[in-house]
Motif scaffolding. Sequence first.
Motif, PDB file in Angstrom:
ATOM      1  N   LEU A 268      54.911  87.443  40.728  1.00  0.00           N
ATOM      2  CA  LEU A 268      55.256  87.662  42.125  1.00  0.00           C
ATOM      3  C   LEU A 268      54.559  88.887  42.699  1.00  0.00           C
ATOM      4  O   LEU A 268      54.085  88.875  43.849  1.00  0.00           O
ATOM      5  CB  LEU A 268      56.780  87.795  42.260  1.00  0.00           C
ATOM      6  N   ASP A 269      54.470  89.949  41.930  1.00  0.00           N
ATOM      7  CA  ASP A 269      53.853  91.183  42.439  1.00  0.00           C
ATOM      8  C   ASP A 269      52.354  91.035  42.656  1.00  0.00           C
ATOM      9  O   ASP A 269      51.748  91.863  43.338  1.00  0.00           O
ATOM     10  CB  ASP A 269      54.123  92.341  41.467  1.00  0.00           C
ATOM     11  N   THR A 270      51.751  89.993  42.093  1.00  0.00           N
ATOM     12  CA  THR A 270      50.301  89.817  42.242  1.00  0.00           C
ATOM     13  C   THR A 270      49.935  88.850  43.366  1.00  0.00           C
ATOM     14  O   THR A 270      48.751  88.658  43.632  1.00  0.00           O
ATOM     15  CB  THR A 270      49.696  89.281  40.929  1.00  0.00           C
ATOM     16  N   LEU A 271      50.943  88.236  44.007  1.00  0.00           N
ATOM     17  CA  LEU A 271      50.663  87.224  45.026  1.00  0.00           C
ATOM     18  C   LEU A 271      50.301  87.844  46.363  1.00  0.00           C
ATOM     19  O   LEU A 271      50.840  88.883  46.752  1.00  0.00           O
ATOM     20  CB  LEU A 271      51.871  86.303  45.204  1.00  0.00           C
ATOM     21  N   ALA A 272      49.416  87.174  47.073  1.00  0.00           N
ATOM     22  CA  ALA A 272      49.058  87.531  48.447  1.00  0.00           C
ATOM     23  C   ALA A 272      48.623  86.251  49.150  1.00  0.00           C
ATOM     24  O   ALA A 272      47.943  85.412  48.553  1.00  0.00           O
ATOM     25  CB  ALA A 272      47.917  88.556  48.478  1.00  0.00           C
ATOM     26  N   PRO A 273      49.033  86.057  50.408  1.00  0.00           N
ATOM     27  CA  PRO A 273      48.656  84.815  51.105  1.00  0.00           C
ATOM     28  C   PRO A 273      47.150  84.639  51.161  1.00  0.00           C
ATOM     29  O   PRO A 273      46.395  85.605  51.361  1.00  0.00           O
ATOM     30  CB  PRO A 273      49.260  85.000  52.505  1.00  0.00           C
TER      31      PRO A 273
ATOM     32  N   LYS B  56      57.307  82.744  60.293  1.00  0.00           N
ATOM     33  CA  LYS B  56      56.855  84.111  59.996  1.00  0.00           C
ATOM     34  C   LYS B  56      56.132  84.106  58.657  1.00  0.00           C
ATOM     35  O   LYS B  56      56.626  84.631  57.655  1.00  0.00           O
ATOM     36  CB  LYS B  56      58.044  85.071  59.949  1.00  0.00           C
ATOM     37  N   GLU B  57      54.955  83.481  58.632  1.00  0.00           N
ATOM     38  CA  GLU B  57      54.233  83.340  57.370  1.00  0.00           C
ATOM     39  C   GLU B  57      53.755  84.674  56.820  1.00  0.00           C
ATOM     40  O   GLU B  57      53.450  84.784  55.638  1.00  0.00           O
ATOM     41  CB  GLU B  57      53.064  82.376  57.543  1.00  0.00           C
ATOM     42  N   ASP B  58      53.673  85.711  57.682  1.00  0.00           N
ATOM     43  CA  ASP B  58      53.278  87.018  57.167  1.00  0.00           C
ATOM     44  C   ASP B  58      54.372  87.629  56.303  1.00  0.00           C
ATOM     45  O   ASP B  58      54.126  88.574  55.542  1.00  0.00           O
ATOM     46  CB  ASP B  58      52.931  87.956  58.331  1.00  0.00           C
ATOM     47  N   GLN B  59      55.603  87.109  56.432  1.00  0.00           N
ATOM     48  CA  GLN B  59      56.713  87.610  55.622  1.00  0.00           C
ATOM     49  C   GLN B  59      57.160  86.596  54.574  1.00  0.00           C
ATOM     50  O   GLN B  59      58.279  86.659  54.070  1.00  0.00           O
ATOM     51  CB  GLN B  59      57.898  87.957  56.536  1.00  0.00           C
ATOM     52  N   ILE B  60      56.282  85.643  54.276  1.00  0.00           N
ATOM     53  CA  ILE B  60      56.678  84.568  53.376  1.00  0.00           C
ATOM     54  C   ILE B  60      56.913  85.075  51.957  1.00  0.00           C
ATOM     55  O   ILE B  60      57.713  84.520  51.200  1.00  0.00           O
ATOM     56  CB  ILE B  60      55.623  83.446  53.380  1.00  0.00           C
ATOM     57  N   LEU B  61      56.205  86.148  51.572  1.00  0.00           N
ATOM     58  CA  LEU B  61      56.412  86.707  50.236  1.00  0.00           C
ATOM     59  C   LEU B  61      57.835  87.244  50.070  1.00  0.00           C
ATOM     60  O   LEU B  61      58.412  87.179  48.982  1.00  0.00           O
ATOM     61  CB  LEU B  61      55.384  87.798  49.954  1.00  0.00           C
ATOM     62  N   GLN B  62      58.398  87.773  51.158  1.00  0.00           N
ATOM     63  CA  GLN B  62      59.781  88.236  51.085  1.00  0.00           C
ATOM     64  C   GLN B  62      60.727  87.050  50.878  1.00  0.00           C
ATOM     65  O   GLN B  62      61.718  87.144  50.157  1.00  0.00           O
ATOM     66  CB  GLN B  62      60.142  88.987  52.368  1.00  0.00           C
ATOM     67  N   ALA B  63      60.409  85.923  51.513  1.00  0.00           N
ATOM     68  CA  ALA B  63      61.245  84.734  51.322  1.00  0.00           C
ATOM     69  C   ALA B  63      61.163  84.252  49.881  1.00  0.00           C
ATOM     70  O   ALA B  63      62.164  83.801  49.305  1.00  0.00           O
ATOM     71  CB  ALA B  63      60.796  83.633  52.283  1.00  0.00           C
ATOM     72  N   ILE B  64      59.968  84.351  49.273  1.00  0.00           N
ATOM     73  CA  ILE B  64      59.830  83.954  47.865  1.00  0.00           C
ATOM     74  C   ILE B  64      60.626  84.909  46.975  1.00  0.00           C
ATOM     75  O   ILE B  64      61.276  84.489  46.009  1.00  0.00           O
ATOM     76  CB  ILE B  64      58.352  83.927  47.464  1.00  0.00           C
ATOM     77  N   ARG B  65      60.598  86.198  47.311  1.00  0.00           N
ATOM     78  CA  ARG B  65      61.316  87.181  46.497  1.00  0.00           C
ATOM     79  C   ARG B  65      62.827  86.934  46.558  1.00  0.00           C
ATOM     80  O   ARG B  65      63.534  87.122  45.564  1.00  0.00           O
ATOM     81  CB  ARG B  65      60.973  88.591  46.984  1.00  0.00           C
ATOM     82  N   LYS B  66      63.332  86.481  47.708  1.00  0.00           N
ATOM     83  CA  LYS B  66      64.765  86.202  47.821  1.00  0.00           C
ATOM     84  C   LYS B  66      65.181  85.045  46.931  1.00  0.00           C
ATOM     85  O   LYS B  66      66.358  84.908  46.581  1.00  0.00           O
ATOM     86  CB  LYS B  66      65.116  85.866  49.275  1.00  0.00           C
ATOM     87  N   ARG B  67      64.211  84.186  46.576  1.00  0.00           N
ATOM     88  CA  ARG B  67      64.538  82.998  45.781  1.00  0.00           C
ATOM     89  C   ARG B  67      64.464  83.234  44.281  1.00  0.00           C
ATOM     90  O   ARG B  67      64.641  82.299  43.500  1.00  0.00           O
ATOM     91  CB  ARG B  67      63.595  81.847  46.169  1.00  0.00           C
ATOM     92  N   GLN B  68      64.188  84.451  43.862  1.00  0.00           N
ATOM     93  CA  GLN B  68      64.122  84.736  42.432  1.00  0.00           C
ATOM     94  C   GLN B  68      65.534  84.827  41.862  1.00  0.00           C
ATOM     95  O   GLN B  68      66.381  85.552  42.383  1.00  0.00           O
ATOM     96  CB  GLN B  68      63.349  86.029  42.176  1.00  0.00           C
ATOM     97  N   LEU B  69      65.783  84.061  40.816  1.00  0.00           N
ATOM     98  CA  LEU B  69      67.111  83.978  40.219  1.00  0.00           C
ATOM     99  C   LEU B  69      67.061  84.394  38.758  1.00  0.00           C
ATOM    100  O   LEU B  69      66.109  84.044  38.046  1.00  0.00           O
ATOM    101  CB  LEU B  69      67.651  82.545  40.320  1.00  0.00           C
ATOM    102  N   PRO B  70      68.057  85.125  38.295  1.00  0.00           N
ATOM    103  CA  PRO B  70      68.079  85.482  36.862  1.00  0.00           C
ATOM    104  C   PRO B  70      68.349  84.229  36.029  1.00  0.00           C
ATOM    105  O   PRO B  70      69.010  83.284  36.486  1.00  0.00           O
ATOM    106  CB  PRO B  70      69.234  86.475  36.764  1.00  0.00           C
ATOM    107  N   PRO B  71      67.833  84.203  34.808  1.00  0.00           N
ATOM    108  CA  PRO B  71      68.075  83.037  33.935  1.00  0.00           C
ATOM    109  C   PRO B  71      69.564  82.819  33.711  1.00  0.00           C
ATOM    110  O   PRO B  71      70.352  83.757  33.629  1.00  0.00           O
ATOM    111  CB  PRO B  71      67.354  83.411  32.638  1.00  0.00           C
ATOM    112  N   LEU B  72      69.930  81.557  33.624  1.00  0.00           N
ATOM    113  CA  LEU B  72      71.323  81.181  33.431  1.00  0.00           C
ATOM    114  C   LEU B  72      71.604  81.069  31.938  1.00  0.00           C
ATOM    115  O   LEU B  72      70.976  80.270  31.242  1.00  0.00           O
ATOM    116  CB  LEU B  72      71.611  79.844  34.129  1.00  0.00           C
ATOM    117  N   SER B  73      72.534  81.888  31.438  1.00  0.00           N
ATOM    118  CA  SER B  73      72.905  81.864  30.023  1.00  0.00           C
ATOM    119  C   SER B  73      74.208  81.090  29.891  1.00  0.00           C
ATOM    120  O   SER B  73      75.260  81.542  30.342  1.00  0.00           O
ATOM    121  CB  SER B  73      73.066  83.277  29.475  1.00  0.00           C
TER     122      SER B  73
END
Length: 665
Positions: free
Chosen positions: A28-33, A214-231
């Motif tokens: 995620l930290d390496t992504l850029a549109p 707001k495609e310039d803020q799409i990376l923030q939308a991707i970051r909101k979708r990060q979920l911790p693994p389910l144990s």
Amino acid sequence: MEGAPKRAQDDVLRRPLYVYDLLAEGVLDTLAPKPTDTSERQDQTDSTTPWPASDDSQRITSPSPSLAPGTGAQACSLCGLTFASVLDQRGHQKSDLHHYNLKQKLRGQKPVTENEFEKLIGDLDESLSGSDSEDSEDGDDGDRKDTTLTALLRKQATLADRTKAQDQDEEDGARGPRTGVGRPPMMWFKSTLLPEHQYFGIYRVLFTNEELEKEDQILQAIRKRQLPPLSLPKVPKDGTLPAIAYSGPHIFLCMIGGGHFAAMVVALAPRSTKNGTGPMNREATVLAHKTFHRYTTRRKQGGSQSANDNAKGAAHSAGSTLRRYNEQALVDDVRQLLTDWKALLDTSDLLFIRATGVTNRRTLFGPYEGQVLRANDTRIRGFPFSTRRATQNELMRSFIELTRLKVKEILPVDPDAALQAAAAKAQAASSKPSKPTQPKLSEAEETALLHTQQLQALIRRSKVPALLSYLKSNTLPPDFSFQPASANHHAPTPLHFAAAQNSAPLVIGLLTRGGADPTISNGDGKTAFELAGDRGTRDAFRVARHELGEKAWDWEAAKIPPAMAKAEADKREERERKEADHKEAERRKAEEERLKKEGPKVSDGGAASRRRGAGSVLGTGAEKSAEEKRREEVRGLTPEQKMKLERERRARAAEERLRRMQNGG
């Protein structure tokens, strides 16, 4: 020291990258549109491959390490869709959407997206969809006479206005909101983990309309979708998942069409498992799944029974009654399932639904009492790629396709090189020798070809009155010469063709009522009589000689034997039939007497005799098979009688199935 980062990148790319689990991989930290550049060319290659999931584990496996990024899958630049395999791409090329866009391109109009096309056919019933193994919803749509595409093109003028009026209609929700309409189905991102000119792709349907604006803020939308693994704790043998599995984000996937229904609720948080000392694997957690299938589609004809009833009126056959019963049963099953899953559906993040056709949409969206799904729900999405028959495996494949990152190579295009290639292609095309053009037929030749096709069609179907009427109304001679002569040298006239078809009624009709000349020879020097293949047809020539008289034609030149009265021919035919029946009855009686005295005869050579076709069931002492019994039943029957017997047998079987279902058997 450069080898270590390179190996780390390779390790990341060898594992499947999951949209909701990019933090752990450091992607995620390496992504850029990806910047928009119209001078670039997208190579239709994709590092993702189809990952068939088993029914037991639904494990999301990783692609083979031998596959390098940028190789493997395909896409359709015309329709703007990507595919996980060549088979999926071939299936799309046979679909209604692709064929419609090809016609749009030929007419100089813009292609439509999948959502737009589905709205165009909103008032048409069952579309042609892929099967589980091939690309047709039921596997038998190839024989349907009026496809969805044909009906759409026929109503194109009115559908254009209807589409504008239905933009705000609630039923549009069955196709999902207009997310990304007019834009490619995927968004592309550059990353330092990828080589030059390669990009990560994510489907637009995973985001809301507000986020896409707001495609310039799409990376923030991707970051909101990060979920911790389910144990999860160890799942008990009965398969019941613990309560923690239902508390996290999840999505609903559903497909219905052609009597097939499949639905699944999948958790978005990946479940972590560890095998030995290897890296952590990711598995999809299926919270609920269910499939139904009912016989509702008219085999070899296509379309549902209700669609046929609406178009032609209600049929009264046993098969149509069974299909109507199954349609209602499928509606009840699906709506009851949605009611049972209401809590899961109400808390789902997204609802991916494929329901093509009015009947299927009404099954899901009603209106009906206790309705669960609403067509105007903003969470509803369509599948932005081709799907096959509604099965659990297909839903899992679709879930993996939706939530995995794609890798595609997009190469820049050199304008000068493109111009040079186009010029070379044009020069090569101009240097090719032109194909010889077919000579243009005159109006008389085209008319003769048309008459030939019509007459031969009538003769093949033994339409005596229609044939004679066609000759008279078009002022054609009874010995009209079929065209082209080279292709009809064996049967150049209607009488020759009728004799070759062994059509006794046509022979008598052409000779006695049409005035056909029996002395004409074909290209091989044979008269029409010499082409007759059975005695019934040959007797028809002799009966015609008796009715017309000896002075009508040179019957000796026509090679026709002495005249015979029709009553005599009928009497001989009846006598031969009775003799054959008598011989068969005697044979059966003798065999029954032998069985009473000796019992079944057992022979070591029974298998060999059966292979030669000479060993009967009685001869080998084995009980007759069902196929042998059916052959005995139709022995001696005409083709029409055989068809009638087969229809009656199928009707009895359908009535028996319906009776068992109504009795709860």
